[in-house]
Design an enzyme around this catalytic site. Structure first.
Site, mmCIF file in Angstrom:
data_model
loop_
_atom_site.group_PDB
_atom_site.id
_atom_site.type_symbol
_atom_site.label_atom_id
_atom_site.label_comp_id
_atom_site.label_asym_id
_atom_site.label_seq_id
_atom_site.Cartn_x
_atom_site.Cartn_y
_atom_site.Cartn_z
ATOM 1 N N THR A 239 15.685 10.237 4.795
ATOM 2 C CA THR A 239 14.294 10.666 4.923
ATOM 3 C C THR A 239 14.231 11.884 5.838
ATOM 4 O O THR A 239 15.017 12.005 6.780
ATOM 5 C CB THR A 239 13.421 9.558 5.523
ATOM 6 O OG1 THR A 239 13.892 9.258 6.842
ATOM 7 C CG2 THR A 239 13.484 8.302 4.681
ATOM 8 N N GLU B 166 12.063 5.123 0.754
ATOM 9 C CA GLU B 166 12.410 3.716 1.001
ATOM 10 C C GLU B 166 12.086 2.805 -0.175
ATOM 11 O O GLU B 166 12.482 1.638 -0.188
ATOM 12 C CB GLU B 166 11.673 3.211 2.248
ATOM 13 C CG GLU B 166 12.157 3.801 3.560
ATOM 14 C CD GLU B 166 11.478 5.107 3.945
ATOM 15 O OE1 GLU B 166 11.572 5.499 5.120
ATOM 16 O OE2 GLU B 166 10.846 5.739 3.056
ATOM 17 N N LYS C 112 -9.566 9.652 14.790
ATOM 18 C CA LYS C 112 -10.419 8.615 15.348
ATOM 19 C C LYS C 112 -11.458 9.279 16.245
ATOM 20 O O LYS C 112 -11.148 9.755 17.332
ATOM 21 C CB LYS C 112 -9.597 7.593 16.125
ATOM 22 C CG LYS C 112 -10.315 6.267 16.313
ATOM 23 C CD LYS C 112 -9.343 5.171 16.710
ATOM 24 C CE LYS C 112 -10.036 3.812 16.681
ATOM 25 N NZ LYS C 112 -9.117 2.708 17.019
ATOM 26 N N TRP D 80 -12.856 5.775 12.264
ATOM 27 C CA TRP D 80 -11.819 6.530 11.571
ATOM 28 C C TRP D 80 -12.423 7.503 10.578
ATOM 29 O O TRP D 80 -13.384 7.192 9.874
ATOM 30 C CB TRP D 80 -10.875 5.576 10.834
ATOM 31 C CG TRP D 80 -9.901 4.870 11.733
ATOM 32 C CD1 TRP D 80 -9.874 4.877 13.088
ATOM 33 C CD2 TRP D 80 -8.812 4.037 11.321
ATOM 34 N NE1 TRP D 80 -8.844 4.111 13.559
ATOM 35 C CE2 TRP D 80 -8.167 3.575 12.493
ATOM 36 C CE3 TRP D 80 -8.317 3.645 10.095
ATOM 37 C CZ2 TRP D 80 -7.058 2.744 12.460
ATOM 38 C CZ3 TRP D 80 -7.205 2.807 10.048
ATOM 39 C CH2 TRP D 80 -6.583 2.362 11.224
#
Length: 538
Positions: free
Chosen positions: A182, A326, A435, A440
């Site tokens: 990754t 993944e 935030k 949010w």
């Protein structure tokens, strides 16, 4: 029932027997187009398997690649894994220091690379302590007189000097087949080690009609690089189904891709949204058609509604994919159900902007910060977790870590909603969510709206400290060539599309946005760059 292992070599053997005359077309790094068939690829893969054996490559050894999407890279995929070794695709877009670290961490025994990356390998060769042999993916004529790379040999010399008589070995299907690291934004990259079993199961799942819909009638062009998460499994699913395969090599600009689409009859193409943005801009400038293209599959970042609309004007279906390295990497695809037939256009577009529902083999759920499951009601948003037979259980050479819950689910780092039909919408990455005043705000929604403005080429929403609200959204924008737009014009563009308090407080214009090696916005760098941004007085 017979008990036969699921092995990658069987995919190519199947393609050779039952789709042997189907074409694999590649734009070579050297320049000319290369054409041959699955039958030819299988023969040369067996030659390469013999060559690897002669080089001392044994089961479990890693063979690294630094290469574009091309026929030689395709052969390496099968010869290395099929012989029991591990095909380690290295991302050449990473920093040189990261590439050296990855190759050494993986302990690659052989490194094979395209001509493009000759200077890079020459620079790094003396740092790659585990590499015993370097192979240039070219013929003898392209070998440099003095490369500075010890015992450099050409791929064609290597393959051509060995017999095509080779019997693919049989072994446990859980044997490691492939390795991909990754490209994380912090710390060293982490390796994901795939198995033969997980790879073949992933090829089955991603081939399904509601996923990539891969078949012997399709002409598939993977624009997603073969050095990134196994090109989303397409070298395997195309061989499994006998699709004509079109490999674009190093030329990924709009004009070059359109040429391949039209000349090779490409029906399905797969890649990140920035690629399709460039392709659409090229078609718009030159007033060209995307025919015969039928479907674009996009992943890596959210697809804005404006892109879906533009493709629809060309008669092309946009299908979103969500996945991760993944996950091998496919997790969900955004294909409507029968119940969605006849939706009003606005409702259909809204559905298509979601990242889709799980492919069989992947299970998904959302949890709160305490790890408690949340309802799939399309409203509750939480941390996305996944599990399945092609989902990572632990990183290469690392113990089981905090990326997994106590009951075995993998933490993706995405914040999402999931509706009752299983359709997921990514609202943010955990580290990118804004935030403000304890509530949010989705950076992805802010970005997707703004790229719908005719002057905007790309937009990034980042959280910047605010004296009253803790954080507020700042938009960092690049404009299309020759286009003009003001701060107030772009802020006004949000009116009626989002809650008023979501509206960003400011816009800054830049020439270029930073991206990771896999094309994602590098927001960490932007947050660092604009952390002291002075908000306008209101």
């Amino acid at each position: 029932m017979m008990d036969r292992p699921l092995l990658i070599s069987d995919l190519l053997a199947h393609a050779e027997r039952f789709h042997g005359d189907t074409e694999i077309v590649s734009r070579s790094v050297e320049g000319p187009m290369h054409r041959y068939t699955y039958r030819d690829a299988a023969r040369r893969a067996r030659q390469l398997a013999n060559a690897l054996q002669a080089l001392g490559v044994r089961g479990g050894d890693r063979v690294g690649t630094l290469a574009w999407n091309g026929y030689r890279h395709f052969e390496i995929y099968y010869a290395v894994s099929g012989s029991g070794a591990v095909c380690h695709t290295v991302n050449p877009r990473l920093f040189a220091e990261q590439i050296a670290w990855i190759v050494n961490h993986a302990e690659d025994k052989v490194l094979m690379f395209d001509l493009t990356f000759l200077p890079l390998v020459a620079q790094l060769a003396d740092q790659l302590s585990s590499v015993e042999r370097f192979v240039l993916l070219a013929d003898h004529a392209h070998l440099p007189a003095d490369s500075g790379i010890p015992d450099l040999q050409s791929y064609e010399d290597l393959v051509g000097s060995h017999s095509d008589v080779y019997h693919w070995p049989s072994f446990d299907e859980n044997t490691a087949s492939s390795l991909c690291y990754t490209s994380g934004t912090t710390g060293n990259p982490k390796g994901v080690l795939y198995s033969h079993r997980s790879t073949v199961l992933h090829a089955y799942g991603s081939s399904l009609p509601d996923s990539f819909d891969i078949s012997a009638r399709a002409v598939v062009m993977p624009v997603v690089p073969m050095f990134h998460a196994n090109a989303w499994g397409l070298p395997y699913s195309c061989a499994m189904n006998g699709s004509k395969l079109v490999l674009p090599g190093p030329k990924l600009d709009g004009a070059s891709l359109l040429q391949l689409i039209q000349e090779e009859g490409v029906t399905t193409t797969i890649g990140v949204p920035t690629v399709w943005m460039q392709l659409l801009q090229h078609c718009q400038r030159e007033q060209l058609s995307l025919s015969p293209l039928q479907r674009v599959i996009a992943g890596g970042s959210a697809v804005p509604e404006s892109m879906i609309e533009q493709l629809a004007e060309h008669g092309v279906e946009m299908r979103q994919l969500w996945g991760m390295t993944e996950l091998s990497p496919c997790g969900t695809t955004g294909t409507p159900k029968l119940k969605h037939a006849g939706l009003a256009l606005a409702e259909e577009r809204l559905l298509l902007t979601k990242q889709g529902r799980p492919i069989y083999g992947v299970d998904i759920r959302i949890v709160d910060d305490a790890g408690l499951p949340l309802p799939h009601d399309g409203v509750s948003f939480g941390n996305l977790q996944v599990r399945g037979p092609w989902v990572l259980s632990q990183y290469f050479r690392r113990e089981l870590d905090a990326n997994h819950s106590a009951d075995g689910w993998f933490h993706t780092g995405d914040v999402v909603t999931i509706d009752a039909d299983g359709f997921m919408r990514i609202t943010d990455r955990t580290k990118d969510v804004i935030k403000s005043g304890g509530e949010w705000i989705s950076s992805i929604d802010l970005e997707n709206i703004l790229v719908g403005h005719p002057a905007v080429a790309e937009a990034a929403a980042i959280a910047v400290p605010h004296p009253k609200w803790d954080e507020r959204p700042l938009m960092v924008v690049t404009l299309k060539p020759g286009a003009k737009a003001s701060r107030d014009e772009l802020l006004d563009f949000y009116q009626g599309k989002i809650a008023k308090w979501w509206t960003p407080d400011d816009v800054v214009f830049v020439d270029e946005l930073p991206h990771t090696a896999t094309g994602k916005l590098l927001k960490m760098k932007l947050r660092e760059q604009f952390r002291d941004h002075r908000w306008p007085n209101k």
